[in-house]
Design a protein around this motif. Structure first.
Motif, PDB file in Angstrom:
ATOM      1  N   GLU A 149     -35.823 -79.211  12.935  1.00 38.89           N
ATOM      2  CA  GLU A 149     -36.146 -80.579  12.529  1.00 38.89           C
ATOM      3  C   GLU A 149     -35.273 -81.006  11.340  1.00 38.89           C
ATOM      4  O   GLU A 149     -34.735 -82.107  11.302  1.00 38.89           O
ATOM      5  CB  GLU A 149     -37.624 -80.679  12.181  1.00 38.89           C
ATOM      6  N   ILE A 150     -35.106 -80.116  10.374  1.00 41.27           N
ATOM      7  CA  ILE A 150     -34.262 -80.409   9.207  1.00 41.27           C
ATOM      8  C   ILE A 150     -32.810 -80.567   9.648  1.00 41.27           C
ATOM      9  O   ILE A 150     -32.122 -81.495   9.219  1.00 41.27           O
ATOM     10  CB  ILE A 150     -34.401 -79.316   8.136  1.00 41.27           C
ATOM     11  N   ALA A 151     -32.345 -79.665  10.491  1.00 49.63           N
ATOM     12  CA  ALA A 151     -30.963 -79.741  10.974  1.00 49.63           C
ATOM     13  C   ALA A 151     -30.714 -81.060  11.684  1.00 49.63           C
ATOM     14  O   ALA A 151     -29.678 -81.703  11.475  1.00 49.63           O
ATOM     15  CB  ALA A 151     -30.671 -78.573  11.913  1.00 49.63           C
ATOM     16  N   LYS A 152     -31.650 -81.490  12.481  1.00 50.12           N
ATOM     17  CA  LYS A 152     -31.519 -82.765  13.197  1.00 50.12           C
ATOM     18  C   LYS A 152     -31.434 -83.930  12.207  1.00 50.12           C
ATOM     19  O   LYS A 152     -30.573 -84.799  12.336  1.00 50.12           O
ATOM     20  CB  LYS A 152     -32.715 -82.946  14.134  1.00 50.12           C
ATOM     21  N   ALA A 153     -32.301 -83.912  11.200  1.00 51.03           N
ATOM     22  CA  ALA A 153     -32.308 -84.983  10.197  1.00 51.03           C
ATOM     23  C   ALA A 153     -31.027 -85.009   9.377  1.00 51.03           C
ATOM     24  O   ALA A 153     -30.578 -86.065   8.943  1.00 51.03           O
ATOM     25  CB  ALA A 153     -33.516 -84.832   9.278  1.00 51.03           C
ATOM     26  N   GLU A 154     -30.416 -83.844   9.167  1.00 46.21           N
ATOM     27  CA  GLU A 154     -29.189 -83.734   8.365  1.00 46.21           C
ATOM     28  C   GLU A 154     -27.920 -83.794   9.221  1.00 46.21           C
ATOM     29  O   GLU A 154     -26.824 -83.579   8.716  1.00 46.21           O
ATOM     30  CB  GLU A 154     -29.208 -82.426   7.569  1.00 46.21           C
ATOM     31  N   ASN A 155     -28.078 -84.044  10.513  1.00 47.53           N
ATOM     32  CA  ASN A 155     -26.947 -84.085  11.464  1.00 47.53           C
ATOM     33  C   ASN A 155     -26.159 -82.776  11.471  1.00 47.53           C
ATOM     34  O   ASN A 155     -24.923 -82.771  11.506  1.00 47.53           O
ATOM     35  CB  ASN A 155     -26.022 -85.261  11.181  1.00 47.53           C
ATOM     36  N   ILE A 156     -26.882 -81.665  11.455  1.00 43.74           N
ATOM     37  CA  ILE A 156     -26.270 -80.340  11.520  1.00 43.74           C
ATOM     38  C   ILE A 156     -26.515 -79.796  12.922  1.00 43.74           C
ATOM     39  O   ILE A 156     -27.659 -79.775  13.384  1.00 43.74           O
ATOM     40  CB  ILE A 156     -26.863 -79.408  10.450  1.00 43.74           C
ATOM     41  N   PRO A 157     -25.470 -79.340  13.616  1.00 42.26           N
ATOM     42  CA  PRO A 157     -25.611 -78.925  15.012  1.00 42.26           C
ATOM     43  C   PRO A 157     -26.228 -77.534  15.195  1.00 42.26           C
ATOM     44  O   PRO A 157     -25.655 -76.648  15.820  1.00 42.26           O
ATOM     45  CB  PRO A 157     -24.165 -78.957  15.520  1.00 42.26           C
ATOM     46  N   LEU A 158     -27.434 -77.339  14.665  1.00 38.67           N
ATOM     47  CA  LEU A 158     -28.139 -76.074  14.820  1.00 38.67           C
ATOM     48  C   LEU A 158     -28.802 -76.047  16.189  1.00 38.67           C
ATOM     49  O   LEU A 158     -29.412 -77.029  16.607  1.00 38.67           O
ATOM     50  CB  LEU A 158     -29.207 -75.913  13.734  1.00 38.67           C
ATOM     51  N   GLN A 159     -28.660 -74.933  16.865  1.00 38.83           N
ATOM     52  CA  GLN A 159     -29.294 -74.799  18.172  1.00 38.83           C
ATOM     53  C   GLN A 159     -29.875 -73.400  18.305  1.00 38.83           C
ATOM     54  O   GLN A 159     -29.511 -72.499  17.558  1.00 38.83           O
ATOM     55  CB  GLN A 159     -28.283 -75.050  19.273  1.00 38.83           C
ATOM     56  N   LYS A 160     -30.775 -73.223  19.241  1.00 38.23           N
ATOM     57  CA  LYS A 160     -31.328 -71.892  19.476  1.00 38.23           C
ATOM     58  C   LYS A 160     -30.226 -71.029  20.061  1.00 38.23           C
ATOM     59  O   LYS A 160     -29.418 -71.484  20.841  1.00 38.23           O
ATOM     60  CB  LYS A 160     -32.518 -71.972  20.410  1.00 38.23           C
ATOM     61  N   GLY A 161     -30.187 -69.795  19.611  1.00 40.69           N
ATOM     62  CA  GLY A 161     -29.146 -68.890  20.083  1.00 40.69           C
ATOM     63  C   GLY A 161     -27.985 -68.824  19.108  1.00 40.69           C
ATOM     64  O   GLY A 161     -28.157 -68.892  17.894  1.00 40.69           O
ATOM     65  N   ASN A 198     -25.002 -69.628  16.721  1.00 44.50           N
ATOM     66  CA  ASN A 198     -24.626 -70.718  15.825  1.00 44.50           C
ATOM     67  C   ASN A 198     -23.440 -70.332  14.957  1.00 44.50           C
ATOM     68  O   ASN A 198     -23.339 -70.733  13.800  1.00 44.50           O
ATOM     69  CB  ASN A 198     -25.810 -71.119  14.941  1.00 44.50           C
ATOM     70  N   GLY A 199     -22.535 -69.572  15.525  1.00 46.04           N
ATOM     71  CA  GLY A 199     -21.386 -69.090  14.779  1.00 46.04           C
ATOM     72  C   GLY A 199     -20.429 -70.168  14.323  1.00 46.04           C
ATOM     73  O   GLY A 199     -19.580 -69.930  13.477  1.00 46.04           O
ATOM     74  N   THR A 200     -20.564 -71.376  14.846  1.00 46.39           N
ATOM     75  CA  THR A 200     -19.676 -72.457  14.437  1.00 46.39           C
ATOM     76  C   THR A 200     -20.183 -73.214  13.214  1.00 46.39           C
ATOM     77  O   THR A 200     -19.465 -74.047  12.669  1.00 46.39           O
ATOM     78  CB  THR A 200     -19.471 -73.454  15.596  1.00 46.39           C
TER      79      THR A 200
END
Length: 90
Positions: A41-53, A55-57
């Motif tokens: 939820e925080i990543a989405k609000a901050e426009n950070i491309p966090l995803q399950k699995g 995230n090396g990028t």
């Protein structure tokens, strides 16, 4: 530090720490159903491309924005709780 994981000093406290984390983040306007969803939820609000699995990028700065927001908010809340308790004990 390969394989290092964040571990609670007192594992039995996990449930209460998770509740604290959820309560603190809800105070900040994040609506999450469980502790694991908070970081997404925080990543989405901050426009950070966090995803399950994988995230090396993500940059360390991006990862820090997510974890720092959660941890910093929890520390502020715990300090306020301690100050409140100390004022009651005077």
């Amino acid at each position: 530090m390969v394989g290092r994981r964040n571990r609670l000093l007192v594992p039995e406290a996990k449930e209460q720490v998770d509740k604290l984390k959820q309560r603190v983040m809800e105070k900040q306007g994040y609506q999450v159903s469980n502790e694991e969803d908070i970081k997404y939820e925080i990543a989405k609000a901050e426009n950070i491309p966090l995803q399950k699995g994988y995230n090396g990028t993500l940059t360390s700065k991006q990862a820090g924005q997510i974890g720092g927001k959660i941890g910093g908010s929890m520390v502020k809340e715990m300090i306020a709780m301690a100050q409140n308790q100390m004022s009651k004990n005077k």
